[in-house]
Enzyme design. Structure first.
Site, mmCIF file in Angstrom:
data_model
loop_
_atom_site.group_PDB
_atom_site.id
_atom_site.type_symbol
_atom_site.label_atom_id
_atom_site.label_comp_id
_atom_site.label_asym_id
_atom_site.label_seq_id
_atom_site.Cartn_x
_atom_site.Cartn_y
_atom_site.Cartn_z
ATOM 1 N N LYS A 1 62.591 35.204 40.413
ATOM 2 C CA LYS A 1 61.592 34.883 39.379
ATOM 3 C C LYS A 1 61.061 36.174 38.758
ATOM 4 C CE LYS A 1 58.072 34.723 42.997
ATOM 5 N NZ LYS A 1 57.318 33.874 43.927
ATOM 6 N N ARG B 1 47.432 26.100 47.886
ATOM 7 C CA ARG B 1 47.796 26.419 46.519
ATOM 8 C C ARG B 1 48.579 25.238 45.981
ATOM 9 N NH1 ARG B 1 51.205 31.865 45.325
ATOM 10 N NH2 ARG B 1 52.799 30.550 46.283
ATOM 11 N N TYR C 1 41.869 61.242 28.523
ATOM 12 C CA TYR C 1 40.753 60.443 28.034
ATOM 13 C C TYR C 1 39.593 60.438 29.026
ATOM 14 C CZ TYR C 1 43.544 58.391 24.272
ATOM 15 O OH TYR C 1 44.295 58.194 23.147
ATOM 16 N N MET D 1 48.221 55.324 27.170
ATOM 17 C CA MET D 1 49.160 54.246 26.853
ATOM 18 C C MET D 1 50.613 54.694 27.039
ATOM 19 S SD MET D 1 49.566 52.082 23.318
ATOM 20 C CE MET D 1 47.971 51.297 23.376
HETATM 21 C C1 LIG Z 1 57.777 34.362 45.259
HETATM 22 C C2 LIG Z 1 58.014 33.403 46.382
HETATM 23 C C3 LIG Z 1 58.736 33.789 47.526
HETATM 24 C C4 LIG Z 1 59.210 35.209 47.762
HETATM 25 O O1 LIG Z 1 58.205 35.941 48.413
HETATM 26 P P1 LIG Z 1 58.437 37.461 48.878
HETATM 27 O O2 LIG Z 1 57.161 37.822 49.535
HETATM 28 O O3 LIG Z 1 58.685 38.247 47.644
HETATM 29 O O4 LIG Z 1 59.605 37.440 49.789
HETATM 30 C C5 LIG Z 1 58.998 32.827 48.484
HETATM 31 N N1 LIG Z 1 58.556 31.554 48.339
HETATM 32 C C6 LIG Z 1 57.830 31.159 47.271
HETATM 33 C C7 LIG Z 1 57.347 29.765 47.195
HETATM 34 C C8 LIG Z 1 57.520 32.078 46.269
HETATM 35 O O5 LIG Z 1 56.787 31.686 45.218
#
Ligand SMILES: *Cc1c(COP(=O)(O)O)cnc(C)c1O
Length: 355
Positions: free
Chosen positions: A35, A130, A252, A300
């Site tokens: 992802k 969650r 800055y 930036m």
């Molecule tokens: C992003 C995600 C993972 C991967 O987690 P890592 O800590 O990067 O290994 C696993 N399961 C779910 C549901 C996630 O959203």
């Protein structure tokens, strides 16, 4: 000349890290979590390097389409399932696996039609609070799914909140095991931290992100000590050298004032490249492979570094913001964040190349 900042992705490191995972959980199938554009490394680039993985996990249908169009035939899991019923036709067509975490999603499946049965991952909330069904709603959700004509394979899933911390996974694992006792469905629980530290959570599938990218999920254990290699080096060059006198300000806000007469380098990298603006004076950075520190505020497009101990450095000298020689976790810790955020924040304008 083009701006010298680049993200160098190391495919061999991705391959190595997948092997480390295989050794940690030899009985589980590995779902590479790609992802967020492969945690900033590039979705297809990562998928190609990790083609030996048993599956991929993404967030959106669009990412899954890109993987299928590139020829990947492994299972692909949509980690949050579908957001609307209209997505079910693509899910069916591409043979995607979907998380089901809500009654609304079960309702979409109940009303949906598909010429093939869909593989669903029923998500249990065992303590993260969650996504997923609460323990007392789990059995009815399972029954409702089993009653859906278009539902085929069911896999039971949960996600740990503290696998990377001292608290560990024991409470959530115990809850999951109690709730699913006697059920023979395949299971998936572990993220990277759980895979490395609690192999008893491996189940049938592990879902691995950060460790495949070569960063340690733990604050107290370095990636190299686990055998992981960084999959991305963010590199650039010095584009200007300034000689500042004792007491003169840098950048800055003038948050840094020279402690002596000193030589500083200006690096072509700023917060618009994804480098954290809140990195304070003292954040570690490599110039010509030597460790030094940032000075003052990140702009930036630029940031300043101390060249006091690196007299040979000048315009054109190579700089590593993180990666080989400087773990991204270390930069993350120095800037009050986690490696995940730094990797994902790599800006579109930063060219990615492979070594
Ligand atoms: C992003 C995600 C993972 C991967 O987690 P890592 O800590 O990067 O290994 C696993 N399961 C779910 C549901 C996630 O959203």
């Amino acid at each position: 000349m083009t701006r010298p900042i680049q993200a160098i992705v190391h495919p061999a490191a991705l391959v190595n890290n997948l092997l480390v995972a295989r050794q940690a959980v030899p009985a589980a199938k590995i779902m590479a979590v790609v992802k967020a554009n492969g945690y900033g490394h590039g979705l297809l680039r990562v998928a190609r390097a990790l083609e030996e993985s048993d599956g991929f996990a993404v967030l959106s249908v669009e990412e899954a389409v890109r993987l299928r169009e590139a020829g990947f035939t492994q299972p692909i899991l949509l980690l949050e399932g579908v957001f609307e019923s209209g997505e079910l036709s693509v899910v069916s067509e591409l043979g995607l696996c979907i998380v089901v975490h809500s009654v609304e999603q079960i309702e979409m499946l109940r009303r949906g039609w598909s010429p093939v049965k869909l593989s669903v991952f029923l998500k249990l909330n065992t303590g993260m609070h969650r996504l997923g069904f609460a323990p007392d709603a789990f059995r009815s959700a399972l029954a409702a799914l089993q009653a859906c004509a278009i539902v085929g394979q069911i896999t039971l899933m949960t996600h740990f909140a503290t696998a990377d911390e001292a608290l560990g996974v024991s409470d959530q694992l115990a809850r999951f095991n109690t709730l699913t006792q006697g059920l023979t469905f395949p299971r998936t629980l572990a993220n990277s931290a759980a895979c490395l530290r609690y192999p008893e959570t491996q189940g049938d599938w592990v879902r691995l992100g950060i460790m495949l990218y070569g960063a340690s999920p733990f604050a107290t254990q370095r990636a190299a000590d686990i055998g992981l290699e960084p999959a991305m080096s963010l590199v650039s060059e010095i584009i200007s050298v300034q000689n500042v006198k004792l007491g003169e300000q840098v950048g800055y806000g003038g948050t840094y004032r020279a402690e002596r007469d000193m030589r500083i380098g200006i690096v072509a990298c700023g917060y618009a490249d994804g480098y954290p603006r809140h990195a304070e004076t003292g954040t570690p950075i490599l110039v010509m492979g030597q460790r030094t520190r940032t000075l003052g505020r990140v702009s930036m497009d630029m940031l300043a570094v101390d060249l006091g101990e690196i007299p040979d450095a000048g315009v054109g000298s190579p700089v590593t913001l993180w990666g080989v020689g400087l773990p991204v976790e270390e930069v993350a810790r120095a800037t009050g964040t986690i490696s995940y955020e730094l990797l994902c924040a790599r800006a579109e304008r930063v060219l990615v190349i492979e070594d």
